[in-house]
Design a protein around this motif. Structure first.
Motif, mmCIF file in Angstrom:
data_model
loop_
_atom_site.group_PDB
_atom_site.id
_atom_site.type_symbol
_atom_site.label_atom_id
_atom_site.label_comp_id
_atom_site.label_asym_id
_atom_site.label_seq_id
_atom_site.Cartn_x
_atom_site.Cartn_y
_atom_site.Cartn_z
ATOM 1 N N TYR A 199 -11.216 -12.577 8.885
ATOM 2 C CA TYR A 199 -10.084 -12.837 8.001
ATOM 3 C C TYR A 199 -8.748 -12.804 8.735
ATOM 4 O O TYR A 199 -7.689 -12.685 8.112
ATOM 5 N N LYS A 200 -8.761 -12.911 10.055
ATOM 6 C CA LYS A 200 -7.529 -12.765 10.826
ATOM 7 C C LYS A 200 -6.483 -13.827 10.492
ATOM 8 O O LYS A 200 -5.286 -13.582 10.594
ATOM 9 N N ASN A 201 -6.911 -15.020 10.081
ATOM 10 C CA ASN A 201 -5.963 -16.075 9.726
ATOM 11 C C ASN A 201 -6.029 -16.429 8.249
ATOM 12 O O ASN A 201 -5.654 -17.532 7.849
ATOM 13 N N ALA A 202 -6.499 -15.496 7.430
ATOM 14 C CA ALA A 202 -6.660 -15.740 6.003
ATOM 15 C C ALA A 202 -5.319 -15.638 5.276
ATOM 16 O O ALA A 202 -4.280 -15.312 5.869
ATOM 17 N N SER A 203 -5.342 -15.893 3.982
ATOM 18 C CA SER A 203 -4.128 -15.773 3.171
ATOM 19 C C SER A 203 -3.744 -14.307 3.018
ATOM 20 O O SER A 203 -4.535 -13.401 3.312
ATOM 21 N N LYS A 204 -2.540 -14.075 2.534
ATOM 22 C CA LYS A 204 -2.037 -12.716 2.374
ATOM 23 C C LYS A 204 -2.961 -11.885 1.489
ATOM 24 O O LYS A 204 -3.347 -10.769 1.855
ATOM 25 N N GLU A 205 -3.338 -12.426 0.334
ATOM 26 C CA GLU A 205 -4.176 -11.654 -0.579
ATOM 27 C C GLU A 205 -5.576 -11.416 -0.002
ATOM 28 O O GLU A 205 -6.197 -10.377 -0.264
ATOM 29 N N GLU A 206 -6.066 -12.349 0.810
ATOM 30 C CA GLU A 206 -7.390 -12.165 1.417
ATOM 31 C C GLU A 206 -7.366 -11.084 2.491
ATOM 32 O O GLU A 206 -8.323 -10.324 2.639
ATOM 33 N N LYS A 207 -6.276 -11.010 3.252
ATOM 34 C CA LYS A 207 -6.158 -9.946 4.258
ATOM 35 C C LYS A 207 -6.142 -8.574 3.586
ATOM 36 O O LYS A 207 -6.814 -7.639 4.036
ATOM 37 N N ILE A 208 -5.354 -8.461 2.520
ATOM 38 C CA ILE A 208 -5.294 -7.178 1.800
ATOM 39 C C ILE A 208 -6.658 -6.836 1.237
ATOM 40 O O ILE A 208 -7.129 -5.697 1.356
ATOM 41 N N ALA A 209 -7.308 -7.814 0.626
ATOM 42 C CA ALA A 209 -8.626 -7.590 0.029
ATOM 43 C C ALA A 209 -9.640 -7.159 1.079
ATOM 44 O O ALA A 209 -10.478 -6.282 0.826
ATOM 45 N N ALA A 210 -9.569 -7.756 2.272
ATOM 46 C CA ALA A 210 -10.509 -7.414 3.339
ATOM 47 C C ALA A 210 -10.329 -5.963 3.788
ATOM 48 O O ALA A 210 -11.315 -5.218 3.938
ATOM 49 N N LEU A 211 -9.078 -5.553 4.010
ATOM 50 C CA LEU A 211 -8.818 -4.170 4.419
ATOM 51 C C LEU A 211 -9.225 -3.185 3.324
ATOM 52 O O LEU A 211 -9.814 -2.137 3.605
ATOM 53 N N TRP A 212 -8.919 -3.526 2.070
ATOM 54 C CA TRP A 212 -9.280 -2.642 0.957
ATOM 55 C C TRP A 212 -10.804 -2.500 0.867
ATOM 56 O O TRP A 212 -11.323 -1.382 0.798
ATOM 57 N N ALA A 213 -11.520 -3.625 0.849
ATOM 58 C CA ALA A 213 -12.970 -3.589 0.680
ATOM 59 C C ALA A 213 -13.658 -2.856 1.821
ATOM 60 O O ALA A 213 -14.584 -2.059 1.603
ATOM 61 N N LEU A 214 -13.201 -3.102 3.033
ATOM 62 C CA LEU A 214 -13.815 -2.461 4.196
ATOM 63 C C LEU A 214 -13.597 -0.956 4.158
ATOM 64 O O LEU A 214 -14.517 -0.170 4.429
ATOM 65 N N SER A 215 -12.386 -0.530 3.801
ATOM 66 C CA SER A 215 -12.106 0.903 3.767
ATOM 67 C C SER A 215 -12.858 1.586 2.628
ATOM 68 O O SER A 215 -13.419 2.670 2.808
ATOM 69 N N GLU A 216 -12.909 0.954 1.452
ATOM 70 C CA GLU A 216 -13.638 1.545 0.328
ATOM 71 C C GLU A 216 -15.139 1.608 0.620
ATOM 72 O O GLU A 216 -15.806 2.591 0.279
ATOM 73 N N ARG A 217 -15.644 0.590 1.241
ATOM 74 C CA ARG A 217 -17.078 0.577 1.580
ATOM 75 C C ARG A 217 -17.440 1.717 2.517
ATOM 76 O O ARG A 217 -18.428 2.425 2.317
ATOM 77 N N GLU A 218 -16.625 1.900 3.548
ATOM 78 C CA GLU A 218 -16.945 2.909 4.550
ATOM 79 C C GLU A 218 -16.780 4.327 4.006
ATOM 80 O O GLU A 218 -17.585 5.202 4.309
ATOM 81 N N VAL A 219 -15.732 4.549 3.214
ATOM 82 C CA VAL A 219 -15.506 5.894 2.668
ATOM 83 C C VAL A 219 -16.695 6.335 1.815
ATOM 84 O O VAL A 219 -17.045 7.516 1.790
ATOM 85 N N ARG A 220 -17.337 5.375 1.122
ATOM 86 C CA ARG A 220 -18.485 5.717 0.272
ATOM 87 C C ARG A 220 -19.669 6.244 1.080
ATOM 88 O O ARG A 220 -20.579 6.857 0.527
ATOM 89 N N HIS A 221 -19.681 6.031 2.396
ATOM 90 C CA HIS A 221 -20.779 6.506 3.239
ATOM 91 C C HIS A 221 -20.610 7.956 3.675
ATOM 92 O O HIS A 221 -21.550 8.566 4.184
ATOM 93 N N TYR A 222 -19.415 8.501 3.506
ATOM 94 C CA TYR A 222 -19.134 9.837 4.023
ATOM 95 C C TYR A 222 -19.621 10.914 3.059
ATOM 96 O O TYR A 222 -19.637 10.726 1.842
ATOM 97 N N LYS A 223 -19.969 12.057 3.627
ATOM 98 C CA LYS A 223 -20.402 13.197 2.824
ATOM 99 C C LYS A 223 -19.200 14.082 2.490
ATOM 100 O O LYS A 223 -18.207 14.110 3.205
ATOM 101 N N ASN A 224 -19.327 14.807 1.389
ATOM 102 C CA ASN A 224 -18.350 15.828 0.988
ATOM 103 C C ASN A 224 -16.955 15.263 0.717
ATOM 104 O O ASN A 224 -15.947 15.930 0.964
ATOM 105 N N ILE A 225 -16.907 14.038 0.222
ATOM 106 C CA ILE A 225 -15.644 13.444 -0.199
ATOM 107 C C ILE A 225 -15.559 13.528 -1.723
ATOM 108 O O ILE A 225 -16.535 13.254 -2.427
ATOM 109 N N ILE A 226 -14.401 13.898 -2.236
ATOM 110 C CA ILE A 226 -14.180 13.935 -3.684
ATOM 111 C C ILE A 226 -13.550 12.599 -4.084
ATOM 112 O O ILE A 226 -12.423 12.292 -3.698
ATOM 113 N N PHE A 227 -14.293 11.801 -4.832
ATOM 114 C CA PHE A 227 -13.801 10.488 -5.242
ATOM 115 C C PHE A 227 -13.153 10.579 -6.625
ATOM 116 O O PHE A 227 -13.737 11.122 -7.559
#
Length: 311
Positions: A199-227
């Motif tokens: 998504y390096k050359n994607a639209s503004k909303e796609e860049k934001i969506a990519a960073l959001w989705a990637l961070s939310e996906r990874e955080v869900r893998h961690y233990k002992n996180i309060i969501f």
């Protein structure tokens, strides 16, 4: 308060924090979440409830973290969220060590944004807030023996719509992800970068969506996180904040005003109704943008539909 008095106040707070750092003896609380997810509001409420001091965004480029070169603000670093702990140097670690003692290193003014009074400087616990630590939370939790790590999640469409309107010193539209993640790109193995660079050359909303989705996906893998979902806190703040503190093993020490605006609430967002906070994206985000955003979210985090109704 005029600017000169504000600067003087920040310097005094910094000196007090430096002198009183040994008083920060209790385990810190780490607060994580994406931009415009209510993290500053939640930090303010939690810290005030338990009479803790606040530490505001140690990884913000304006805080002059060595990771950003320790120089004046560089807009190209605005959207940078480190993808791995491997990019942190010994100087970066020392910088964070100070932050977790409640000391705002090098540039006290910006990091005192969420402070409410001099009394906070004498607190024995600190609530450290990040919008850039999603991928390093397990390391931070272990390194600083955190009392708990809270991750605030807000509806992605609401987050993205809010960020599309944000007027900051930098803009997602101007961010080149190739330049932004040059450190990760130089590492021999960084799977997250492989996901993101599409998504390096994607639209503004796609860049934001990519960073959001990637961070939310990874955080869900961690233990002992309060969501915690921002929407639940917003609808029933007294109940949900009480539940949050109970989960942390803490009890409120004072009543707070849940309706207060956070220190970073912009003029155009003051007094916004509950319904507008929750649903304005449905009418304000163009249909074609919604379609592009949904495609990115589902591509990077297929489980997103189990968490949110995307419209």
């Amino acid at each position: 308060m005029d600017l000169s008095n504000k600067k003087l106040q920040c310097k005094l707070w910094f000196l007090l924090d430096l002198m009183l750092q040994s008083r920060v003896s209790k385990s810190p609380i780490i607060l994580s979440g994406f931009w415009r997810s209510g993290t500053t509001w939640v930090q303010q409420v939690v810290a005030e409830s338990i009479c803790a001091k606040t530490q505001f965004e140690p990884l913000e480029p304006n805080a002059l973290c060595p990771l950003h070169g320790g120089a004046d603000f560089n807009p190209s670093q605005g959207a940078y969220i480190p993808l791995t702990w491997d990019v942190f140097s010994e100087k970066d670690c020392n910088f964070l060590d100070l932050a977790f003692k409640g000391i705002s290193p090098k540039r006290s003014g910006f990091n005192y944004l969420a402070r409410t009074s001099f009394k906070e400087c004498f607190s024995d616990r600190v609530v450290v807030k990040f919008v850039r630590a999603q991928f390093i939370l397990p390391v931070l939790m272990q390194r600083y023996s955190a009392q708990g790590v809270i991750h605030i999640s807000r509806h992605p469409m609401a987050v993205i719509q809010s960020l599309m309107n944000a007027k900051w010193e930098w803009d997602f539209a101007d961010i080149d992800l190739s330049d932004l993640y040059w450190r990760e790109n130089e590492l021999s193995i960084c799977p997250l970068w492989e996901d993101l660079k599409i998504y390096k050359n994607a639209s503004k909303e796609e860049k934001i969506a990519a960073l959001w989705a990637l961070s939310e996906r990874e955080v869900r893998h961690y233990k002992n996180i309060i969501f915690v979902k921002y929407e639940k806190l917003l609808k029933e703040p007294e109940l949900e904040f009480t539940n949050l503190l109970n989960t942390l093993g803490l009890k409120p020490q004072k009543r707070v005003d849940y309706a207060q605006d956070s220190p970073v609430t912009s003029v155009d967002r003051l007094g916004v109704s509950l319904d507008e906070r929750l649903n304005s994206w449905r009418t304000n985000m163009p249909r074609d943008s919604q379609i592009k955003v949904r495609a990115v979210l589902r591509s990077l985090w297929p489980e997103v539909d189990k968490e949110w109704e995307l419209g």
